[in-house]
Motif scaffolding. Structure first.
Motif, short mmCIF file in Angstrom:
data_model
loop_
_atom_site.label_atom_id
_atom_site.label_comp_id
_atom_site.label_asym_id
_atom_site.label_seq_id
_atom_site.Cartn_x
_atom_site.Cartn_y
_atom_site.Cartn_z
N VAL A 50 0.86 -1.18 0.00
CA VAL A 50 0.00 0.00 0.00
C VAL A 50 0.90 1.23 0.00
CG1 VAL A 50 -1.64 1.32 1.37
CG2 VAL A 50 -1.95 -1.15 1.11
N GLY A 51 0.82 2.02 -1.07
CA GLY A 51 1.70 3.19 -1.18
C GLY A 51 0.97 4.49 -1.05
N CYS A 52 -0.22 4.60 -1.64
CA CYS A 52 -0.84 5.92 -1.73
C CYS A 52 -2.31 5.94 -1.37
CB CYS A 52 -0.68 6.47 -3.15
SG CYS A 52 -1.67 5.58 -4.38
N GLU A 53 -2.97 4.81 -1.53
CA GLU A 53 -4.42 4.71 -1.29
C GLU A 53 -5.24 5.71 -2.10
OE1 GLU A 53 -4.81 4.51 3.02
OE2 GLU A 53 -4.69 2.32 2.87
N GLY B 161 -4.90 5.30 -5.86
CA GLY B 161 -4.89 4.79 -7.22
C GLY B 161 -3.69 5.20 -8.05
N ILE B 162 -2.77 5.97 -7.48
CA ILE B 162 -1.68 6.55 -8.26
C ILE B 162 -0.47 5.62 -8.39
CG2 ILE B 162 -0.03 8.47 -8.36
CD1 ILE B 162 -2.78 9.49 -8.83
N CYS B 163 -0.11 4.92 -7.31
CA CYS B 163 1.21 4.27 -7.31
C CYS B 163 1.21 2.86 -7.91
CB CYS B 163 1.78 4.23 -5.90
SG CYS B 163 1.02 3.02 -4.80
N GLY B 164 0.08 2.16 -7.85
CA GLY B 164 -0.01 0.83 -8.44
C GLY B 164 0.52 -0.30 -7.57
N ALA B 165 1.09 0.02 -6.40
CA ALA B 165 1.71 -1.03 -5.57
C ALA B 165 0.70 -2.07 -5.09
CB ALA B 165 2.40 -0.40 -4.36
N CYS B 166 -0.57 -1.66 -4.98
CA CYS B 166 -1.60 -2.53 -4.42
C CYS B 166 -2.33 -3.33 -5.48
CB CYS B 166 -2.62 -1.69 -3.66
SG CYS B 166 -3.61 -0.67 -4.78
N CYS C 19 -6.75 -0.79 -3.40
CA CYS C 19 -7.06 0.32 -2.50
C CYS C 19 -8.29 1.09 -2.96
CB CYS C 19 -5.87 1.29 -2.38
SG CYS C 19 -5.58 2.30 -3.85
N ARG D 207 -6.90 -1.92 -8.74
CA ARG D 207 -6.27 -1.31 -7.56
C ARG D 207 -7.04 -1.80 -6.34
NH1 ARG D 207 -2.44 0.44 -10.84
NH2 ARG D 207 -2.30 2.68 -11.16
S1 FES Z 1 -1.92 2.03 -2.82
FE1 FES Z 1 -1.22 3.27 -4.47
S2 FES Z 1 -2.55 2.60 -6.04
FE2 FES Z 1 -3.35 1.55 -4.36
#
Ligand code: FES
Ligand SMILES: Cc1cc2nc3c(=O)[nH]c(=O)nc-3n(C[C@H](O)[C@H](O)[C@H](O)COP(=O)(O)OP(=O)(O)OC[C@H]3O[C@@H](n4cnc5c(N)ncnc54)[C@H](O)[C@@H]3O)c2cc1C
Ligand code: FES
Lengths: 160, 291
Positions: free
Chosen positions: A41-44, A46-51, A63, A61
């Motif tokens: 979880v990076g940003c919650e 939708g921006i980072c894609g980690a999730c 998140c 996504r």
């Molecule tokens: S936590 Fe960054 S896109 Fe979901």
């Protein structure tokens, strides 16, 4: 108090039934309920894609989805791709091409690529880069990630 | 961050969704793809008491060609629009623009109805409905109404939707087969919201423009049509002077915002550059070059 909802969900092949608060994010549900902390979880927002995970065959996504929305769904996370003894082809390509550094973005990259190679020919580097553009790598090792995807799509029969 | 507490109703038909929404009395929110609403909930910019999830409502996701129109269900995902052979054949400008909408994981979830209702001034689908004179079908407990895209977008993130209304379908008139088109966008990264973008369609006969449509986004509080520039082109043959006049008219008609990503002047300049290229390309296609 808002009533919990009972949901059934298949996660990496095993079906579970749980009672959840409506506002619980799917990312937090996977991490906290099952200890599947490979979904980062990076940003919650939708921006980072980690999730990024795969729900009913499509990358999403986690998140930006509620756990209640995945009632009845088949969910795949990075933990379901392969094992240490037997990496799946996407993971193996990452290993071969040195496509990770700290590894934070890697689960999201792997799940995104799992869906990308099903849906697009990825015939050019430009197309590969565009496909990866929704996933941030703060170690900025993009070149090797592109190489891993290129190796994967040029290797017939490698799609998982 | 995490969303505030809310109740959640998964509607299994349109009637159920409409009655849950009106029972919420303005405190409910429709949840479609969640690709704009969920970030707003996570940031706590929205605090509805109940979410009415329409993802399980049957019959809201389709792309269909009729004699003179293309009908699209409100729950059609961006990725389905991007891939649809009906869209590729009849609305190539939409197919081209969809390549610029977000990233695959977001296109897998995001819907056209959600994009229109969210009404981001830099979003592709609101501009495309305005460009193509689409009609938006809306349901409420009072029945069905249809509105022109031009009457739907009020200002940034505001539409003419009442709080108990749900967008159900969008109808695009089919442009003539030989109509030329172009879509040009500049964003910071592939998939980001546009700094500015332009869509154009041109119908030409005997090398003269019969009708031009020019739509812009990212250059004001709503998507806009460049009516004055459209009128300049009508009945004319394409020339460099005419192109320059059209571009000058577009630049003076828009009032872009300055933000973190670009200044108003830069956006105005960019809109002109993109419009020039798009008008030229659309005209070339209208003149028979189908490439
Ligand atoms: S936590 Fe960054 S896109 Fe979901
Ligand atoms: C990282 C990221 C990048 C993005 N980039 C782009 C981009 O480049 N271009 C672009 O256009 N979009 C972009 N988006 C937004 C995306 O297209 C969304 O899908 C879209 O804005 C909203 O559609 P949705 O179905 O997800 O709606 P939701 O998020 O579910 O809802 C949005 C709003 O509309 C309302 N609503 C939804 N459906 C209906 C309906 N049928 N009737 C009435 N009200 C309704 C909701 O109540 C809510 O207020 C991006 C999103 C993210 C997270
Ligand atoms: S490997 Fe460190 S963020 Fe990508």
């Amino acid at each position: 108090m808002i009533a919990h909802k009972t949901i059934r969900m298949t996660v990496n092949g095993t079906t579970y039934e749980r009672s959840v608060e409506p506002r619980l994010l799917l990312s937090d549900f996977l991490r906290h309920e099952f200890g599947l902390t490979g979904t980062h979880v990076g940003c919650e927002h939708g921006i980072c894609g980690a999730c990024t995970i795969v729900v009913n065959g499509d990358s999403v996504r986690s998140c930006l989805m509620l756990a209640v929305q995945a009632d009845g769904a088949a969910v795949e996370t990075v933990e379901g791709l392969g094992t240490l003894q037997k990496l799946n082809p996407v993971q193996a390509a990452f290993q071969d091409q040195h496509a990770l550094q700290c590894g934070f973005c890697t689960p999201g990259m792997l799940m995104t690529i799992t869906d990308l190679i099903k849906k697009y020919p990825l015939a050019s580097d430009a197309e590969i880069r565009e496909g990866l553009s929704g996933n941030l790598c703060r170690c900025t090792g993009y070149e090797h990630i592109v190489k891993a995807v290129r190796a994967l799509v040029r290797q017939p029969g490698s799609a998982p | 961050m995490k969303p505030p507490a809310f109740d959640y109703i998964a509607a299994d038909n349109l009637e159920g969704a409409l009655s849950a929404l009106s029972a919420a009395g303005g405190d409910g929110k429709v949840l479609a793809g969640g690709q704009s609403l969920m970030p707003m909930l996570n940031f706590r910019l929205a605090r509805p008491s109940v979410l009415i999830d329409i993802n399980r409502v049957p019959g809201l996701a389709y792309v269909e060609a009729t004699g003179s129109t293309v009908k699209v269900g409100a729950l059609t995902r961006h990725h389905a629009l991007e891939m649809s052979p009906v869209i590729k054949t009849h609305l190539p400008v939409v197919a081209a623009a969809m390549q610029h909408v977000a990233h695959l994981a977001i296109r897998n979830r995001g819907t056209i109805g959600g994009s229109l209702s969210h009404a981001d001034p830099a979003a592709e689908l609101p501009m495309l409905t305005l460009l193509l004179d689409a009609r938006i079908g809306i349901h409420s407990p009072r029945g069905r109404r249809i509105t022109d895209a031009g009457d739907f977008f009020v200002t940034s993130l505001v539409t003419s939707l009442e709080e108990d209304e749900i967008v159900t379908d969008i109808e695009f008139p089919k442009p003539a087969r030989e109509s030329g088109w172009a879509f040009e966008e500049v964003a910071r990264r592939a998939g980001d919201f546009a700094l500015a973008a332009v869509g154009v369609t041109i119908d030409a006969r005997d090398r003269k423009c019969e009708q031009a449509r020019i739509g812009l986004m990212g250059v004001g509080e709503t998507p806009v049509r460049a009516h004055e520039a459209e009128a300049l082109l009508r009945g004319q043959r394409l020339s460099d002077t005419l192109l320059d006049e059209a571009v000058a008219s577009i630049r003076s008609a828009i009032e872009p915002n300055t933000d973190l990503h670009a200044s108003s002047d830069y956006r105005r300049h960019l809109a002109g550059v993109l419009a020039k290229k798009a008008i030229r390309d659309a005209w070339r296609r209208a003149d028979g070059d189908r490439q």
